[in-house]
Design a protein around this motif. Structure first.
Motif, mmCIF file in Angstrom:
data_model
loop_
_atom_site.group_PDB
_atom_site.id
_atom_site.type_symbol
_atom_site.label_atom_id
_atom_site.label_comp_id
_atom_site.label_asym_id
_atom_site.label_seq_id
_atom_site.Cartn_x
_atom_site.Cartn_y
_atom_site.Cartn_z
ATOM 1 N N MET A 1 0.857 -1.177 0.000
ATOM 2 C CA MET A 1 0.000 0.000 0.000
ATOM 3 C C MET A 1 0.899 1.235 0.000
ATOM 4 O O MET A 1 1.813 1.338 0.812
ATOM 5 C CB MET A 1 -0.888 -0.024 1.241
ATOM 6 C CG MET A 1 -1.942 1.036 1.292
ATOM 7 S SD MET A 1 -3.256 0.940 0.089
ATOM 8 C CE MET A 1 -4.023 -0.612 0.493
ATOM 9 N N PHE A 2 0.628 2.154 -0.896
ATOM 10 C CA PHE A 2 1.352 3.418 -0.958
ATOM 11 C C PHE A 2 0.576 4.471 -0.187
ATOM 12 O O PHE A 2 -0.652 4.418 -0.093
ATOM 13 C CB PHE A 2 1.501 3.881 -2.415
ATOM 14 C CG PHE A 2 2.367 2.991 -3.247
ATOM 15 C CD1 PHE A 2 3.741 3.154 -3.265
ATOM 16 C CD2 PHE A 2 1.795 1.998 -4.018
ATOM 17 C CE1 PHE A 2 4.538 2.326 -4.049
ATOM 18 C CE2 PHE A 2 2.585 1.176 -4.804
ATOM 19 C CZ PHE A 2 3.954 1.332 -4.818
ATOM 20 N N SER A 3 1.291 5.452 0.348
ATOM 21 C CA SER A 3 0.607 6.551 1.041
ATOM 22 C C SER A 3 1.439 7.824 0.958
ATOM 23 O O SER A 3 2.654 7.774 0.788
ATOM 24 C CB SER A 3 0.339 6.204 2.509
ATOM 25 O OG SER A 3 1.544 6.115 3.236
ATOM 26 N N ILE A 4 0.732 8.940 1.059
ATOM 27 C CA ILE A 4 1.381 10.236 1.267
ATOM 28 C C ILE A 4 0.612 10.924 2.389
ATOM 29 O O ILE A 4 -0.575 10.673 2.594
ATOM 30 C CB ILE A 4 1.418 11.135 0.004
ATOM 31 C CG1 ILE A 4 0.025 11.537 -0.468
ATOM 32 C CG2 ILE A 4 2.184 10.465 -1.106
ATOM 33 C CD1 ILE A 4 -0.229 12.994 -0.312
ATOM 34 N N THR A 5 1.309 11.782 3.103
ATOM 35 C CA THR A 5 0.700 12.538 4.188
ATOM 36 C C THR A 5 0.994 14.006 3.986
ATOM 37 O O THR A 5 2.124 14.379 3.664
ATOM 38 C CB THR A 5 1.248 12.077 5.557
ATOM 39 O OG1 THR A 5 0.971 10.678 5.721
ATOM 40 C CG2 THR A 5 0.619 12.860 6.692
ATOM 41 N N VAL A 6 -0.040 14.827 4.168
ATOM 42 C CA VAL A 6 0.121 16.279 4.169
ATOM 43 C C VAL A 6 -0.305 16.790 5.538
ATOM 44 O O VAL A 6 -1.064 16.139 6.248
ATOM 45 C CB VAL A 6 -0.670 16.960 3.022
ATOM 46 C CG1 VAL A 6 -0.122 16.531 1.672
ATOM 47 C CG2 VAL A 6 -2.154 16.693 3.134
ATOM 48 N N ARG A 7 0.176 17.969 5.885
ATOM 49 C CA ARG A 7 -0.005 18.479 7.240
ATOM 50 C C ARG A 7 -0.442 19.937 7.216
ATOM 51 O O ARG A 7 -0.037 20.723 6.376
ATOM 52 C CB ARG A 7 1.310 18.344 7.991
ATOM 53 C CG ARG A 7 1.306 18.893 9.394
ATOM 54 C CD ARG A 7 2.581 18.557 10.110
ATOM 55 N NE ARG A 7 2.441 17.203 10.632
ATOM 56 C CZ ARG A 7 3.356 16.564 11.343
ATOM 57 N NH1 ARG A 7 4.516 17.126 11.595
ATOM 58 N NH2 ARG A 7 3.130 15.348 11.790
#
Length: 132
Positions: A1-7
């Motif tokens: 599973m790929f993911s990106i996180t923004v804040r």
């Protein structure tokens, strides 16, 4: 599973009903650090999970009507304890609506999951994870 996180972050005031909340029953301020993590099993045709710029902008827009607000007076939250857990779900659902409306780009339809984490402090946070 790929993911990106923004804040991003949001500054609110609120009070919580119930003895379990002790002094937080009184109106108080809170600054939440907000992380939104987008997941998909395969990268899109551009080789990304989702456009980070669009994800960052949509998170900011999602938080805009909460920022510098007293949540006790927010019509969406009438009669609700705006706990950190509750707010994580509310923000996740708002972001999911934006994904469904195409506001994170056409390839965002391949996203399968979203997690929103609200950090109350450097030692405590809550998350809500949902399928898309």
């Amino acid at each position: 599973m790929f993911s990106i996180t923004v804040r991003d972050h949001v500054m609110v005031a609120h009070s919580l009903r119930g003895e379990v909340f002790g002094p937080a029953q009184q109106r108080h301020g809170a600054t939440f650090l907000v992380d939104a993590t987008f997941r998909r099993p395969e990268l899109d045709p551009d080789g990304i999970v989702v456009d980070i710029g669009l994800a960052t902008a949509q998170l900011a827009e999602t938080l805009a009507d909460l920022n510098h607000r007293d949540l006790d007076d927010h019509p969406e939250f009438a009669g609700v304890n705006t706990t950190t857990e509750f707010l994580a779900r509310a923000i996740a659902d708002r972001l999911a609506d934006r994904i469904g409306a195409g506001q994170l780009g056409g390839n965002a339809g391949g996203l399968t999951g979203l997690t929103v984490t609200l950090h109350e402090s450097h030692i405590a946070w809550a998350s809500y994870e949902r399928d898309l």
